[in-house]
Scaffold this motif. Structure first.
Motif, mmCIF file in Angstrom:
data_model
loop_
_atom_site.group_PDB
_atom_site.id
_atom_site.type_symbol
_atom_site.label_atom_id
_atom_site.label_comp_id
_atom_site.label_asym_id
_atom_site.label_seq_id
_atom_site.Cartn_x
_atom_site.Cartn_y
_atom_site.Cartn_z
ATOM 1 N N ALA A 115 40.563 8.604 -5.054
ATOM 2 C CA ALA A 115 39.519 8.454 -6.071
ATOM 3 C C ALA A 115 40.163 8.440 -7.446
ATOM 4 O O ALA A 115 41.217 9.031 -7.654
ATOM 5 N N GLY A 116 39.534 7.738 -8.384
ATOM 6 C CA GLY A 116 40.039 7.729 -9.751
ATOM 7 C C GLY A 116 39.315 6.727 -10.620
ATOM 8 O O GLY A 116 38.436 6.003 -10.168
ATOM 9 N N VAL A 117 39.713 6.700 -11.878
ATOM 10 C CA VAL A 117 39.107 5.800 -12.856
ATOM 11 C C VAL A 117 39.898 4.496 -12.866
ATOM 12 O O VAL A 117 41.114 4.492 -13.055
ATOM 13 N N LEU A 118 39.189 3.379 -12.642
ATOM 14 C CA LEU A 118 39.807 2.051 -12.638
ATOM 15 C C LEU A 118 40.010 1.529 -14.058
ATOM 16 O O LEU A 118 41.062 0.996 -14.399
ATOM 17 N N ALA A 119 38.949 1.629 -14.869
ATOM 18 C CA ALA A 119 38.981 1.084 -16.228
ATOM 19 C C ALA A 119 38.008 1.858 -17.102
ATOM 20 O O ALA A 119 37.017 2.414 -16.605
ATOM 21 N N ASN A 120 38.289 1.889 -18.394
ATOM 22 C CA ASN A 120 37.353 2.416 -19.380
ATOM 23 C C ASN A 120 36.808 1.251 -20.189
ATOM 24 O O ASN A 120 37.573 0.356 -20.571
ATOM 25 N N ILE A 121 35.509 1.271 -20.441
ATOM 26 C CA ILE A 121 34.900 0.249 -21.283
ATOM 27 C C ILE A 121 34.324 0.943 -22.504
ATOM 28 O O ILE A 121 33.504 1.854 -22.383
ATOM 29 N N GLU A 122 34.792 0.523 -23.677
ATOM 30 C CA GLU A 122 34.322 1.099 -24.930
ATOM 31 C C GLU A 122 33.170 0.263 -25.481
ATOM 32 O O GLU A 122 33.270 -0.961 -25.571
ATOM 33 N N PHE A 123 32.077 0.938 -25.807
ATOM 34 C CA PHE A 123 30.889 0.303 -26.363
ATOM 35 C C PHE A 123 30.541 0.924 -27.703
ATOM 36 O O PHE A 123 30.926 2.062 -27.985
ATOM 37 N N THR A 124 29.752 0.198 -28.496
ATOM 38 C CA THR A 124 29.111 0.736 -29.686
ATOM 39 C C THR A 124 27.610 0.544 -29.524
ATOM 40 O O THR A 124 27.154 -0.541 -29.145
ATOM 41 N N ALA A 125 26.845 1.613 -29.788
ATOM 42 C CA ALA A 125 25.387 1.561 -29.697
ATOM 43 C C ALA A 125 24.835 0.832 -30.924
ATOM 44 O O ALA A 125 25.143 1.193 -32.051
#
Length: 150
Positions: A115-125
């Motif tokens: 198990a683990g994190v594949l990718a991070n996606i950065e967003f702005t609200a």
């Protein structure tokens, strides 16, 4: 709902492609978060139950009037095992589609598992509201049985 909104709905998808091997199907997911307008935040795309992964790919749709995707970065699920080839994909701010996010394990076995994190996606609200995250074109390739001669 003054100044606060729900930025992403939890997503979960079963892996669609498992060539040459029957194994427990990994699950891809993202968290549910609440943020304020103007906030920049990160959504991790995670996997559980993966065995002998050699590559993965996905597209992610969001509501572009609610959130703006800024960047996609590789996380350690694959790279912790060795050398990888990561592509952050293409962000289309007009349609709200991040396409062709992918990672391939290009090192010697053993292949990534667990198990683990594949990718991070950065967003702005950008505005009040709810932006579902919809995964499409999800592929995970698992290592098949190895054949060799002595």
């Amino acid at each position: 709902m003054t100044g606060t909104f729900l930025a992403a709905l939890a997503i979960a998808a079963l892996i669609l492609l498992q060539p040459l091997r029957v194994a427990a199907e990994p699950v891809i997911s993202a968290p549910f978060v609440t943020v304020g307008i103007g906030d920049t935040f990160t959504i991790p795309i995670s996997s559980t139950g993966a065995t002998d992964v050699t590559s993965w790919q996905f597209d992610l749709a969001h509501t572009p009037s609610i959130v703006k995707a800024n960047a996609v970065t590789e996380r350690p699920f694959m790279s912790a095992f060795g050398l990888t080839l990561f592509t952050s994909g293409v962000i289309n701010s007009v349609t709200g589609l991040i396409s062709l996010v992918a990672d391939s394990y290009v090192d010697l076995p053993s292949n990534p598992s667990g198990a683990g994190v594949l990718a991070n996606i950065e967003f702005t609200a950008l505005a009040p509201g709810i932006s579902p995250l919809t995964v499409a074109n999800l592929f995970v390739t698992l290592a098949g049985p190895r054949f060799g001669s002595c």
